[in-house]
Design a protein around this motif. Sequence first.
Motif, PDB file in Angstrom:
ATOM      1  N   THR A  67       0.852  -1.180   0.000  1.00  0.00           N
ATOM      2  CA  THR A  67       0.000   0.000   0.000  1.00  0.00           C
ATOM      3  C   THR A  67       0.882   1.221   0.000  1.00  0.00           C
ATOM      4  OG1 THR A  67      -0.090   0.066   2.417  1.00  0.00           O
ATOM      5  CG2 THR A  67      -1.816  -1.172   1.280  1.00  0.00           C
ATOM      6  N   PRO A  68       0.344   2.428  -0.238  1.00  0.00           N
ATOM      7  CA  PRO A  68       1.183   3.629  -0.187  1.00  0.00           C
ATOM      8  C   PRO A  68       1.955   3.691   1.113  1.00  0.00           C
ATOM      9  CG  PRO A  68      -0.961   4.178  -1.088  1.00  0.00           C
ATOM     10  CD  PRO A  68      -1.034   2.730  -0.646  1.00  0.00           C
ATOM     11  N   GLY A  69       3.226   4.032   0.994  1.00  0.00           N
ATOM     12  CA  GLY A  69       4.121   4.007   2.146  1.00  0.00           C
ATOM     13  C   GLY A  69       5.238   3.009   1.953  1.00  0.00           C
ATOM     14  N   ALA A 118       5.714   1.115  14.806  1.00  0.00           N
ATOM     15  CA  ALA A 118       4.986   0.325  13.811  1.00  0.00           C
ATOM     16  C   ALA A 118       4.234   1.215  12.832  1.00  0.00           C
ATOM     17  CB  ALA A 118       4.009  -0.614  14.518  1.00  0.00           C
ATOM     18  N   ALA A 119       3.756   2.368  13.305  1.00  0.00           N
ATOM     19  CA  ALA A 119       2.945   3.248  12.465  1.00  0.00           C
ATOM     20  C   ALA A 119       3.784   4.141  11.557  1.00  0.00           C
ATOM     21  CB  ALA A 119       2.050   4.118  13.344  1.00  0.00           C
ATOM     22  N   ALA A 120       5.056   4.289  11.849  1.00  0.00           N
ATOM     23  CA  ALA A 120       5.903   5.214  11.086  1.00  0.00           C
ATOM     24  C   ALA A 120       6.101   4.736   9.650  1.00  0.00           C
ATOM     25  CB  ALA A 120       7.250   5.363  11.768  1.00  0.00           C
ATOM     26  N   GLU A 121       6.196   5.706   8.759  1.00  0.00           N
ATOM     27  CA  GLU A 121       6.543   5.416   7.367  1.00  0.00           C
ATOM     28  C   GLU A 121       8.051   5.462   7.161  1.00  0.00           C
ATOM     29  OE1 GLU A 121       2.830   7.304   4.940  1.00  0.00           O
ATOM     30  OE2 GLU A 121       4.123   8.700   6.046  1.00  0.00           O
ATOM     31  N   ASP A 122       8.732   6.300   7.955  1.00  0.00           N
ATOM     32  CA  ASP A 122      10.185   6.442   7.857  1.00  0.00           C
ATOM     33  C   ASP A 122      10.796   6.335   9.254  1.00  0.00           C
ATOM     34  OD1 ASP A 122      11.002   7.753   4.936  1.00  0.00           O
ATOM     35  OD2 ASP A 122       8.960   8.223   5.561  1.00  0.00           O
ATOM     36  N   LEU A 123      11.888   5.600   9.354  1.00  0.00           N
ATOM     37  CA  LEU A 123      12.651   5.495  10.600  1.00  0.00           C
ATOM     38  C   LEU A 123      14.008   6.150  10.380  1.00  0.00           C
ATOM     39  CD1 LEU A 123      11.942   1.767  11.589  1.00  0.00           C
ATOM     40  CD2 LEU A 123      10.769   3.824  12.394  1.00  0.00           C
ATOM     41  N   VAL A 124      14.365   7.067  11.276  1.00  0.00           N
ATOM     42  CA  VAL A 124      15.609   7.820  11.158  1.00  0.00           C
ATOM     43  C   VAL A 124      16.396   7.645  12.439  1.00  0.00           C
ATOM     44  CG1 VAL A 124      16.603  10.120  10.886  1.00  0.00           C
ATOM     45  CG2 VAL A 124      14.519   9.511   9.639  1.00  0.00           C
ATOM     46  N   GLY A 125      17.709   7.373  12.322  1.00  0.00           N
ATOM     47  CA  GLY A 125      18.486   7.246  13.550  1.00  0.00           C
ATOM     48  C   GLY A 125      19.894   6.745  13.310  1.00  0.00           C
ATOM     49  N   TYR A 126      20.643   6.731  14.400  1.00  0.00           N
ATOM     50  CA  TYR A 126      21.983   6.162  14.425  1.00  0.00           C
ATOM     51  C   TYR A 126      21.881   4.682  14.068  1.00  0.00           C
ATOM     52  CZ  TYR A 126      26.345   4.525  16.682  1.00  0.00           C
ATOM     53  OH  TYR A 126      27.549   3.943  16.965  1.00  0.00           O
ATOM     54  N   ARG A 147      -2.113  14.993   3.445  1.00  0.00           N
ATOM     55  CA  ARG A 147      -2.161  14.840   4.898  1.00  0.00           C
ATOM     56  C   ARG A 147      -0.870  15.384   5.510  1.00  0.00           C
ATOM     57  NH1 ARG A 147       0.110   9.262   5.966  1.00  0.00           N
ATOM     58  NH2 ARG A 147       0.686   8.506   3.927  1.00  0.00           N
ATOM     59  N   PRO A 148      -0.944  15.910   6.741  1.00  0.00           N
ATOM     60  CA  PRO A 148       0.248  16.492   7.362  1.00  0.00           C
ATOM     61  C   PRO A 148       1.224  15.422   7.835  1.00  0.00           C
ATOM     62  CG  PRO A 148      -1.606  16.527   8.881  1.00  0.00           C
ATOM     63  CD  PRO A 148      -2.146  16.047   7.568  1.00  0.00           C
ATOM     64  N   ARG A 175       7.196  16.910   3.858  1.00  0.00           N
ATOM     65  CA  ARG A 175       6.670  16.321   2.627  1.00  0.00           C
ATOM     66  C   ARG A 175       5.504  15.374   2.895  1.00  0.00           C
ATOM     67  NH1 ARG A 175      12.277  15.357   1.325  1.00  0.00           N
ATOM     68  NH2 ARG A 175      11.909  13.114   1.184  1.00  0.00           N
ATOM     69  N   GLY A 176       5.030  15.385   4.157  1.00  0.00           N
ATOM     70  CA  GLY A 176       3.853  14.583   4.487  1.00  0.00           C
ATOM     71  C   GLY A 176       4.145  13.221   5.052  1.00  0.00           C
ATOM     72  N   ARG A 177       5.415  12.917   5.347  1.00  0.00           N
ATOM     73  CA  ARG A 177       5.769  11.598   5.872  1.00  0.00           C
ATOM     74  C   ARG A 177       5.573  11.531   7.387  1.00  0.00           C
ATOM     75  NH1 ARG A 177       6.068   7.915   2.088  1.00  0.00           N
ATOM     76  NH2 ARG A 177       7.557   6.684   3.312  1.00  0.00           N
ATOM     77  N   ARG A 178       5.245  10.364   7.863  1.00  0.00           N
ATOM     78  CA  ARG A 178       5.143  10.104   9.305  1.00  0.00           C
ATOM     79  C   ARG A 178       6.473   9.486   9.742  1.00  0.00           C
ATOM     80  NH1 ARG A 178      -0.021   7.260  12.291  1.00  0.00           N
ATOM     81  NH2 ARG A 178       0.719   7.474  14.453  1.00  0.00           N
ATOM     82  N   VAL A 179       7.260  10.244  10.508  1.00  0.00           N
ATOM     83  CA  VAL A 179       8.656   9.905  10.762  1.00  0.00           C
ATOM     84  C   VAL A 179       8.874   9.591  12.240  1.00  0.00           C
ATOM     85  CG1 VAL A 179      11.048  10.661  10.513  1.00  0.00           C
ATOM     86  CG2 VAL A 179       9.302  11.507   8.928  1.00  0.00           C
ATOM     87  N   ALA A 180       9.590   8.513  12.513  1.00  0.00           N
ATOM     88  CA  ALA A 180      10.029   8.192  13.873  1.00  0.00           C
ATOM     89  C   ALA A 180      11.542   8.341  13.932  1.00  0.00           C
ATOM     90  CB  ALA A 180       9.624   6.776  14.261  1.00  0.00           C
ATOM     91  N   VAL A 181      12.021   9.207  14.814  1.00  0.00           N
ATOM     92  CA  VAL A 181      13.457   9.346  15.075  1.00  0.00           C
ATOM     93  C   VAL A 181      13.760   8.523  16.313  1.00  0.00           C
ATOM     94  CG1 VAL A 181      15.313  10.940  15.665  1.00  0.00           C
ATOM     95  CG2 VAL A 181      13.534  11.651  14.066  1.00  0.00           C
ATOM     96  N   VAL A 182      14.618   7.519  16.169  1.00  0.00           N
ATOM     97  CA  VAL A 182      14.874   6.612  17.280  1.00  0.00           C
ATOM     98  C   VAL A 182      16.102   7.058  18.061  1.00  0.00           C
ATOM     99  CG1 VAL A 182      13.814   4.690  16.059  1.00  0.00           C
ATOM    100  CG2 VAL A 182      16.276   5.022  15.909  1.00  0.00           C
ATOM    101  N   SER A 183      16.036   6.804  19.359  1.00  0.00           N
ATOM    102  CA  SER A 183      17.107   7.210  20.251  1.00  0.00           C
ATOM    103  C   SER A 183      17.204   6.179  21.371  1.00  0.00           C
ATOM    104  CB  SER A 183      16.802   8.596  20.836  1.00  0.00           C
ATOM    105  OG  SER A 183      17.905   9.129  21.505  1.00  0.00           O
ATOM    106  N   SER A 184      18.394   5.896  21.825  1.00  0.00           N
ATOM    107  CA  SER A 184      18.567   4.952  22.918  1.00  0.00           C
ATOM    108  C   SER A 184      18.102   5.590  24.223  1.00  0.00           C
ATOM    109  CB  SER A 184      20.028   4.538  23.037  1.00  0.00           C
ATOM    110  OG  SER A 184      20.202   3.610  24.081  1.00  0.00           O
TER     111      SER A 184
END
Length: 336
Positions: free
Chosen positions: A73-75, A113-121, A87-88, A157-166
């Motif tokens: 699906t989209p994503g 689980a809901a994030a479209e993009d995961l960003v992190g170390y 969508r924001p 750009r409308g992405r749902r982003v999770a920035v992960v951190s320890s």
Amino acid sequence: TARLATTDAAAVMKLGRTFPTVRRALERSGRLADARYVERATMSAERTGSLGEVDPSSVPYFSVAVLPSRIDTPGTPDAPDASASGRPGEVVVVGLGPAGPLWLTPEARGELAAAEDLVGYTTYLDRVPVRPGQRRHPSDNKVEAERAEFALDLARRGRRVAVVSSGDPGVFAMATAVLEAASEEPYRDVPVRVLPGMTAAHAAAARAGAPLGHDYAVVSLSDRLKPWEVIAERLRAAAAADLVLALYNPGSRSRVWQVGKARELLLEHRAPDTPVVLGRDIGGPEESVRIIRLADLDPADVDMRTILLIGSSQTRTARRGDGTEIVWTPRRYPEG
């Protein structure tokens, strides 16, 4: 709510009077926009549509809430950019805890689980399960500002982003970098949320007993972002105030002398037999917890995966009946 957030697909049957509760759970899990409503399927009175638009008073017993699979699906990596939907976007800074899945909160698990993009170390991203349709953006541990701006750009750009951190993202971690960038143009209007996580200090303290049972201070020994003179002055002040100390980032391959210098400063105010907890890789496969005397603190035993808990004048140790040594700081402080 946590199960709805982390599952790929689900169906909740026989809604009836439970519909408002199911709708709230879907909303809290971030899945309401995906949910579909089906009533009296294959019958002449069949009704379908977006679950979020259904009037709760009109829902009969024979109805179903459906969460479609996110796969294909989209994503997905080959899908068009989310901004096309209008969508924001959003950035959620997620604390993973010290190590392993046991200390990951249900709220954090749902957002990952809901994030479209995961960003992190890279090391921290490797602790997050791979899910179909998610984009992963690993980077080096010394590019926090760039990582924060990259995540905010994705959200613009409308992405749902999770920035992960320890640990907890607000303790010497990514929440500050993201919020600092989000306070400036062009990111002021990007929604940002911070989800708490178990800290390394609290995890190590629990393994050792209760050394943080009274007032304590948290100090990073890394002089990469602040001069050593500032660190030394703060150590002296905390030691003079008889606070228990949680020392983060005590040493690395390029920083080998700070622990020895900190020990010298603390011994100006603390007895040589002051209890010290050395917690390493807490919650991980190489977990180690030792209780030693301050005078015996050896810099060679410390690296970036270690946290130090330095007791106050009131911190005590004892050996339990099974031979286990514990450490605690009484909540009551002597008068005078």
